[in-house]
Design an enzyme around this catalytic site. Structure first.
Site, mmCIF file in Angstrom:
data_model
loop_
_atom_site.group_PDB
_atom_site.id
_atom_site.type_symbol
_atom_site.label_atom_id
_atom_site.label_comp_id
_atom_site.label_asym_id
_atom_site.label_seq_id
_atom_site.Cartn_x
_atom_site.Cartn_y
_atom_site.Cartn_z
ATOM 1 N NE ARG A 21 -2.129 -2.275 3.208
ATOM 2 C CZ ARG A 21 -2.573 -2.665 4.398
ATOM 3 N NH1 ARG A 21 -3.695 -2.182 4.869
ATOM 4 N NH2 ARG A 21 -1.889 -3.545 5.124
ATOM 5 C CB SER A 412 34.727 44.531 -4.070
ATOM 6 O OG SER A 412 34.286 45.009 -2.833
#
Ligand code: UD1
Ligand code: CA
Length: 463
Positions: A21, A412
């Site tokens: 099931r 950066s």
């Protein structure tokens, strides 16, 4: 002797059914409820009874089932080659039970079963000196379960399976949990007498009840004080249902331990997770696997934390994903950060939005605040890594390491082409492509492209 000790108790766990099931290629009992297989939940609770042994009856996917649990649980494997029913399954365990006085039979698909409930069954079994005791419960929706049929005097006569029940019998709300404690000698005596004369052509364990009564044996139905403990999982909807109930239990228990949980219905906390006092878990968080959270942390909303360790007072902001990471006290992660396995962040580290860190160690108070990738990196203390910095760790074939000292400032949009070292105190100018060692203290930058100015230039206009 601890209160859960029962001499000569053998446990038999039934896990041979195919679980049709569930519609799954995974054996039913290996389906997980909050990070642990159903079978492992059941075994964990049985172990608290310190039985003399636990026999695991397997059939379908038997090897897979056994390998999944053998490392964490001590069980002896019993094979049921053909699934001829629960009675037949227990029969296969006769040899392993031979030194026991009582046999406790539990199904592998009842993950909510708690040790107190088993304790209730065993205590009453010993106290009443019954031949057979089983746990029953009165529930609102008995469909699917075996019904406990009592006579007019209220004495149990038999258990009727759903598929064999008449319309009247289906109205009975007292159901059998499938959990039995039976005198060992009587059990195998009765099992030799059961037949498969029923709708499913199976040898039903519950059929030992009328056989015992016919021989003057004593049968006790022990009505469970916590009915939800017996809920069995046969399909995916029941799997979800038991997960919800267990999640409720886990959340209630953490609240009692001093953890605040916002909108608990949106939160998932696996059973193996540990959480310190005064931690707040906001909506939509998932705390998974072997995660440990310290005291006074703030998590989420919508953070996913898997197999990770967080020290005290850590902040994990919204939509961050941590997997196999270690995070030191007072660190702040996210929003939108990703920490991958073998990331180790020391105290006070800050990882900001859209930053990914993998297999890297970052020293105390270092910061990577925006849009970066840090992989295979050893970084010292008090570094500041500028927005868009990338450790280029992969050459297409191999991974290489980046080593960064203390008090380093990386401008950066820097690319650190590994293997590469940046010494302590160094500053790297924005936009650099670093391919060689950066020496301590001074400024290092790669040559920048020339900048031009075109005064009379006109922006194109839309035609
Ligand atoms: C069973 C009980 C039912 C009870 C319910 C509680 C029987 C006949 N029925 O029904 O009375 O109310 O549990 O949840 O006992 N298994 C084997 N070998 C087999 C058949 C089953 O090991 O040949 C195992 C399954 O893997 C499972 C357990 O036994 O773990 C129960 O089997 P399942 O088919 O789920 O029985 P239910 O219909 O739920
Ligand atoms: Ca079942």
């Amino acid at each position: 002797m601890n209160q859960y000790y029962y001499p000569k108790l053998q446990v038999v766990v039934l896990a041979a059914g195919q679980g049709k099931r569930m519609c799954s290629s995974t054996p039913k009992v290996l389906h997980e409820v909050l990070g642990k297989s159903m079978l492992s939940h059941v075994l964990g609770n049985i172990e608290a009874l310190s039985p003399q042994g636990i026999a695991l009856v397997t059939g379908h996917g038997g090897e897979q089932v056994y390998t999944a649990v053998e490392k964490t649980h001590h069980v002896s494997l019993v094979k049921q080659l053909e699934q001829l029913g629960t009675g037949h399954a227990v029969q296969q365990a006769e040899a392993v039970c031979k030194n026991a006085e009582n046999v406790l039979i539990v199904c592998g698909d009842t993950p909510l079963l708690q040790v107190q409930t088993l304790f209730q069954l065993l205590t009453e079994h010993v106290h009443s000196q019954a031949d057979i005791s089983f746990l029953s419960a009165v529930i609102d929706e008995p469909a699917g379960y075996g019904r406990v049929y009592r006579n007019k005097q209220g004495t149990v006569e038999r258990i009727v399976e759903e598929r064999d029940a008449s319309a009247d019998e289906k109205q009975i709300q007292e159901v059998s949990s499938g959990i039995f404690c039976v005198n060992r000698e009587r059990l195998f005596h009765y099992l030799r007498k059961i037949d498969n004369n029923n709708e499913q052509r199976e040898y039903y364990l519950p059929d030992i009840v009328p056989l015992a009564l016919a021989e003057g044996g004593r049968v006790e139905a022990v009505v469970m004080s916590e009915a939800s403990d017996m809920l069995g999982v046969n399909d995916r909807s029941q799997l979800r249902h038991v997960s919800e109930i267990l999640q409720r239990r886990v959340i209630d228990a953490w609240e009692k331990e001093g953890v605040s949980i916002e909108h608990p219905s949106t939160v998932r906390i696996d059973v193996s997770v540990k959480i310190g006092v005064d931690t707040t878990i906001r909506s939509g968080c998932q705390l998974l696997g072997n995660t440990q959270i310290g005291d006074g942390c703030e998590l989420g909303p919508y953070a996913v934390i898997q197999d990770s360790w967080l020290d005290d007072k850590v902040n994990i902001f919204a939509f961050s994903h941590l997997d196999g990471a270690q995070v030191g006290a007072h660190a702040a992660i996210g929003p939108y950060a990703r920490l991958r396995p073998q990331t180790e962040l020391d105290e006070g580290v800050k990882i900001g939005n859209f930053v990914e860190v993998k297999k890297s160690v970052l020293g105390k108070n270092s910061k990577v605040n925006h849009l970066s990738y840090i992989g295979d990196t050893m970084m010292g203390e008090d570094c500041n890594i500028g927005a868009g910095t990338i450790t280029c760790n992969y050459d297409g074939a191999n991974k290489h390491k980046t080593v960064i000292g203390d008090h380093v400032f990386i401008g950066s949009d820097t690319k650190l082409i590994a293997p590469v070292t940046v010494e302590s105190g160094a500053t790297v100018g924005a936009g650099s492509v670093i391919t060689k060692k950066v020496q301590e203290n001074g400024l290092t930058l790669s040559v920048r492209p020339e900048q031009r100015y075109v005064r009379d230039w006109k922006r194109p206009e839309k035609i």
